[in-house]
Design an enzyme around this catalytic site. Structure first.
Site, PDB file in Angstrom:
ATOM      1  N   HIS A 189      -1.302  -5.069  -8.106  1.00 39.35           N
ATOM      2  CA  HIS A 189      -1.104  -4.448  -6.797  1.00 39.35           C
ATOM      3  C   HIS A 189       0.357  -4.521  -6.320  1.00 39.35           C
ATOM      4  O   HIS A 189       0.892  -3.561  -5.802  1.00 39.35           O
ATOM      5  CB  HIS A 189      -2.045  -5.118  -5.780  1.00 39.35           C
ATOM      6  CG  HIS A 189      -2.370  -4.269  -4.601  1.00 39.35           C
ATOM      7  ND1 HIS A 189      -3.574  -4.339  -3.950  1.00 39.35           N
ATOM      8  CD2 HIS A 189      -1.653  -3.338  -3.932  1.00 39.35           C
ATOM      9  CE1 HIS A 189      -3.577  -3.474  -2.944  1.00 39.35           C
ATOM     10  NE2 HIS A 189      -2.423  -2.867  -2.913  1.00 39.35           N
TER      11      HIS A 189
ATOM     12  N   ASP B 186      -9.735   5.449  -5.049  1.00 46.24           N
ATOM     13  CA  ASP B 186      -8.734   4.391  -5.161  1.00 46.24           C
ATOM     14  C   ASP B 186      -9.118   3.209  -4.277  1.00 46.24           C
ATOM     15  O   ASP B 186      -9.260   3.360  -3.056  1.00 46.24           O
ATOM     16  CB  ASP B 186      -7.354   4.906  -4.720  1.00 46.24           C
ATOM     17  CG  ASP B 186      -6.302   3.830  -4.886  1.00 46.24           C
ATOM     18  OD1 ASP B 186      -5.895   3.593  -6.045  1.00 46.24           O
ATOM     19  OD2 ASP B 186      -5.916   3.173  -3.888  1.00 46.24           O
TER      20      ASP B 186
ATOM     21  N   LYS C   8      -7.423  -2.949  -7.903  1.00 49.02           N
ATOM     22  CA  LYS C   8      -6.125  -3.622  -8.083  1.00 49.02           C
ATOM     23  C   LYS C   8      -6.246  -5.138  -8.001  1.00 49.02           C
ATOM     24  O   LYS C   8      -7.001  -5.673  -7.177  1.00 49.02           O
ATOM     25  CB  LYS C   8      -5.132  -3.143  -6.997  1.00 49.02           C
ATOM     26  CG  LYS C   8      -5.081  -1.626  -6.866  1.00 49.02           C
ATOM     27  CD  LYS C   8      -4.037  -1.143  -5.881  1.00 49.02           C
ATOM     28  CE  LYS C   8      -4.205   0.347  -5.605  1.00 49.02           C
ATOM     29  NZ  LYS C   8      -5.128   0.663  -4.504  1.00 49.02           N
TER      30      LYS C   8
ATOM     31  N   TYR D  80      -8.718  -4.800  -0.162  1.00 49.35           N
ATOM     32  CA  TYR D  80      -9.236  -3.907   0.900  1.00 49.35           C
ATOM     33  C   TYR D  80     -10.567  -4.431   1.460  1.00 49.35           C
ATOM     34  O   TYR D  80     -10.986  -4.006   2.535  1.00 49.35           O
ATOM     35  CB  TYR D  80      -9.407  -2.470   0.408  1.00 49.35           C
ATOM     36  CG  TYR D  80      -8.132  -1.797  -0.082  1.00 49.35           C
ATOM     37  CD1 TYR D  80      -6.875  -2.344   0.200  1.00 49.35           C
ATOM     38  CD2 TYR D  80      -8.169  -0.623  -0.830  1.00 49.35           C
ATOM     39  CE1 TYR D  80      -5.709  -1.744  -0.270  1.00 49.35           C
ATOM     40  CE2 TYR D  80      -7.002  -0.019  -1.289  1.00 49.35           C
ATOM     41  CZ  TYR D  80      -5.784  -0.584  -1.016  1.00 49.35           C
ATOM     42  OH  TYR D  80      -4.635   0.006  -1.480  1.00 49.35           O
TER      43      TYR D  80
HETATM   44  N1  LIG Z   1      -0.832   0.338  -3.968  1.00 53.14           N
HETATM   45  C1  LIG Z   1      -0.545   0.060  -2.714  1.00 53.14           C
HETATM   46  O1  LIG Z   1       0.137  -0.928  -2.395  1.00 53.14           O
HETATM   47  C2  LIG Z   1      -1.058   0.964  -1.636  1.00 53.14           C
HETATM   48  C3  LIG Z   1      -0.473   0.914  -0.364  1.00 53.14           C
HETATM   49  C4  LIG Z   1      -0.919   1.811   0.600  1.00 53.14           C
HETATM   50  C5  LIG Z   1      -1.930   2.713   0.298  1.00 53.14           C
HETATM   51  N2  LIG Z   1      -2.526   2.715  -0.939  1.00 53.14           N
HETATM   52  C6  LIG Z   1      -3.634   3.642  -1.264  1.00 53.14           C
HETATM   53  O2  LIG Z   1      -3.289   4.946  -0.819  1.00 53.14           O
HETATM   54  C7  LIG Z   1      -4.284   5.410   0.088  1.00 53.14           C
HETATM   55  C8  LIG Z   1      -3.693   6.375   1.099  1.00 53.14           C
HETATM   56  O3  LIG Z   1      -2.691   5.769   1.876  1.00 53.14           O
HETATM   57  P1  LIG Z   1      -2.906   5.284   3.391  1.00 53.14           P
HETATM   58  O4  LIG Z   1      -4.318   4.933   3.602  1.00 53.14           O
HETATM   59  O5  LIG Z   1      -1.867   4.268   3.629  1.00 53.14           O
HETATM   60  O6  LIG Z   1      -2.518   6.513   4.299  1.00 53.14           O
HETATM   61  P2  LIG Z   1      -2.592   8.105   4.284  1.00 53.14           P
HETATM   62  O7  LIG Z   1      -3.589   8.596   3.329  1.00 53.14           O
HETATM   63  O8  LIG Z   1      -1.179   8.583   4.210  1.00 53.14           O
HETATM   64  O9  LIG Z   1      -3.051   8.374   5.776  1.00 53.14           O
HETATM   65  C9  LIG Z   1      -4.310   7.994   6.267  1.00 53.14           C
HETATM   66  C10 LIG Z   1      -4.369   8.420   7.728  1.00 53.14           C
HETATM   67  O10 LIG Z   1      -4.323   9.855   7.805  1.00 53.14           O
HETATM   68  C11 LIG Z   1      -5.482  10.332   8.507  1.00 53.14           C
HETATM   69  N3  LIG Z   1      -5.862  11.602   7.870  1.00 53.14           N
HETATM   70  C12 LIG Z   1      -6.457  11.791   6.674  1.00 53.14           C
HETATM   71  N4  LIG Z   1      -6.602  13.097   6.415  1.00 53.14           N
HETATM   72  C13 LIG Z   1      -6.083  13.763   7.474  1.00 53.14           C
HETATM   73  C14 LIG Z   1      -5.948  15.138   7.794  1.00 53.14           C
HETATM   74  N5  LIG Z   1      -6.376  16.087   6.959  1.00 53.14           N
HETATM   75  N6  LIG Z   1      -5.372  15.465   8.970  1.00 53.14           N
HETATM   76  C15 LIG Z   1      -4.943  14.502   9.834  1.00 53.14           C
HETATM   77  N7  LIG Z   1      -5.041  13.172   9.582  1.00 53.14           N
HETATM   78  C16 LIG Z   1      -5.599  12.814   8.398  1.00 53.14           C
HETATM   79  C17 LIG Z   1      -6.526   9.243   8.347  1.00 53.14           C
HETATM   80  O11 LIG Z   1      -7.429   9.253   9.419  1.00 53.14           O
HETATM   81  P3  LIG Z   1      -9.041   9.459   9.205  1.00 53.14           P
HETATM   82  O12 LIG Z   1      -9.511   8.426   8.238  1.00 53.14           O
HETATM   83  O13 LIG Z   1      -9.581   9.270  10.586  1.00 53.14           O
HETATM   84  O14 LIG Z   1      -9.214  10.872   8.703  1.00 53.14           O
HETATM   85  C18 LIG Z   1      -5.640   8.004   8.418  1.00 53.14           C
HETATM   86  O15 LIG Z   1      -5.311   7.691   9.753  1.00 53.14           O
HETATM   87  C19 LIG Z   1      -4.838   4.116   0.688  1.00 53.14           C
HETATM   88  O16 LIG Z   1      -6.025   4.299   1.406  1.00 53.14           O
HETATM   89  C20 LIG Z   1      -4.941   3.265  -0.553  1.00 53.14           C
HETATM   90  O17 LIG Z   1      -6.076   3.636  -1.316  1.00 53.14           O
HETATM   91  C21 LIG Z   1      -2.075   1.868  -1.909  1.00 53.14           C
END
Ligand SMILES: NC(=O)c1ccc[n+]([C@@H]2O[C@H](COP(=O)([O-])OP(=O)(O)OC[C@H]3O[C@@H](n4cnc5c(N)ncnc54)[C@H](OP(=O)(O)O)[C@@H]3O)[C@@H](O)[C@H]2O)c1
Length: 317
Positions: free
Chosen positions: A112, A45, A79, A50
């Site tokens: 997005h 994704d 997006k 980004y």
């Molecule tokens: N459409 C939108 O508007 C939108 C908005 C937000 C997000 N997104 C998408 O959704 C994805 C995921 O959301 P997000 O990046 O906001 O946050 P997330 O996936 O909820 O959390 C990421 C955080 O969790 C940590 N992490 C990952 N795996 C872990 C594990 N097994 N144990 C402990 N910590 C862990 C990561 O650190 P490390 O990297 O150090 O492991 C990072 O600090 C985004 O990257 C993006 O692609 C889309």
């Protein structure tokens, strides 16, 4: 391990588990995508905003060249950023992403946010930077997205951060339901009304920030945020199931019928999260997460909202 897929309303399918890439900077994004493809992820994704599509694309191209994975076996999402919402700009935004990714087609292209900025404005500093919805209605942007699908630049098209009422209006205006709505979903933000609306309209939901997005910049964080991954309830259920808290949250999302895209740039956690794709928590464990009453939204765009300019009322989810 093969990850299950969910059907989309246009005949395609989306892998239930993918790698998020928001906040994965430069070489970290490259290394994370390479590692993810090596361990078996088939869904990445990304987004124009980004700023790492080149690194994502390079990792994918190298993995294909090295025989790690075939291009057709990887579901790539990107997006449309908010500054490309005018119908005449939508293809430009898409082609910029395709060029950076080094691809001729993405598997899924999403609007997005249901918010428009003026062309060239990446993040508005004041109200002048916004494009009133009267000048770039979401339905017009959506029609241009459908044209991209017809041209073959995207296999499937969808939206992100769209509320039940906006989704209903979009379908009423255009007659075409998005294949996907990507929104924040986890036990602190389960969005039952949106789940029901999407089920009714045949729109698949992808769960973003499934682990609580704790690496967001400080400016995006609220005071005293409840850290989802540190929830004692999640930890207790995960422990009883022999899973890590992250694995339980990912498995819970998939069990709800949503695809899920946890972000990590750490090889151990990339593998840990992937293993959740075959976890089968029991009904009691899932119900215990459903019963969590804490409510919190981690990605809160209120600083980007200008009532009267960008929207009226409950338009984003
Ligand atoms: N459409 C939108 O508007 C939108 C908005 C937000 C997000 N997104 C998408 O959704 C994805 C995921 O959301 P997000 O990046 O906001 O946050 P997330 O996936 O909820 O959390 C990421 C955080 O969790 C940590 N992490 C990952 N795996 C872990 C594990 N097994 N144990 C402990 N910590 C862990 C990561 O650190 P490390 O990297 O150090 O492991 C990072 O600090 C985004 O990257 C993006 O692609 C889309």
């Amino acid at each position: 391990m093969t990850i299950a897929t969910f059907p989309l309303n246009d005949g395609h399918a989306i892998p239930a588990l993918g790698l998020g890439t928001w906040k994965s900077a430069d070489d970290d994004a490259y290394r994370a995508v390479k590692e993810a493809l090596r361990v078996g992820y088939q869904h990445i994704d990304g987004a124009w905003i980004y700023g790492n599509e080149e690194q994502v694309g390079r990792a994918l191209a190298e993995s294909v060249a090295e025989g790690v994975v075939a291009r057709e076996d990887v579901f790539v999402t990107t997006k449309l950023w908010n500054c490309f919402h005018r119908p005449e700009d939508v293809e430009k935004g898409c082609r910029e992403s395709l060029a950076k990714l080094g691809l001729e087609q993405v598997d899924l292209y999403l609007v997005h946010w249901p918010i428009a900025f003026r062309p060239g404005v990446i993040m508005p500093e004041d109200e002048e930077g916004f494009l009133p919805l009267s000048e770039a209605p979401l339905a017009a942007t959506w029609e241009a997205m459908l044209a991209l699908r017809e041209k073959g630049l995207a296999k499937s098209v969808g939206v992100s951060n769209v509320s039940p009422s906006t989704l209903r209006q979009l379908v009423a205006d255009t007659g075409v339901a998005p294949a996907v709505n990507q929104v924040e979903l986890h036990p602190y933000n389960p969005q039952p009304e949106l789940m029901a609306t999407c089920a009714e309209l045949g729109v698949h939901l992808t769960a973003y920030s499934p682990l609580g997005s704790m690496d967001r910049p400080a400016t995006m964080k609220g005071e005293d945020e409840p850290p989802l991954l540190k929830s004692p309830k999640v930890a207790a259920v995960a422990d009883a199931e022999g899973l890590t808290p992250a694995q339980l949250l990912i498995a819970w999302a998939i069990a709800r019928g949503t695809s899920v895209i946890p972000k990590s740039t750490n090889a151990g956690r990339i593998a840990e999260n992937f293993a959740a794709g075959e976890a089968t928590p029991g009904a009691d464990a899932l119900a215990a997460l459903d019963a969590i009453e804490t409510r919190y939204r981690y990605v809160n765009p209120s600083s980007l909202l200008r009532p009267g300019i960008t929207h009226d009322g409950d338009f984003w989810a």
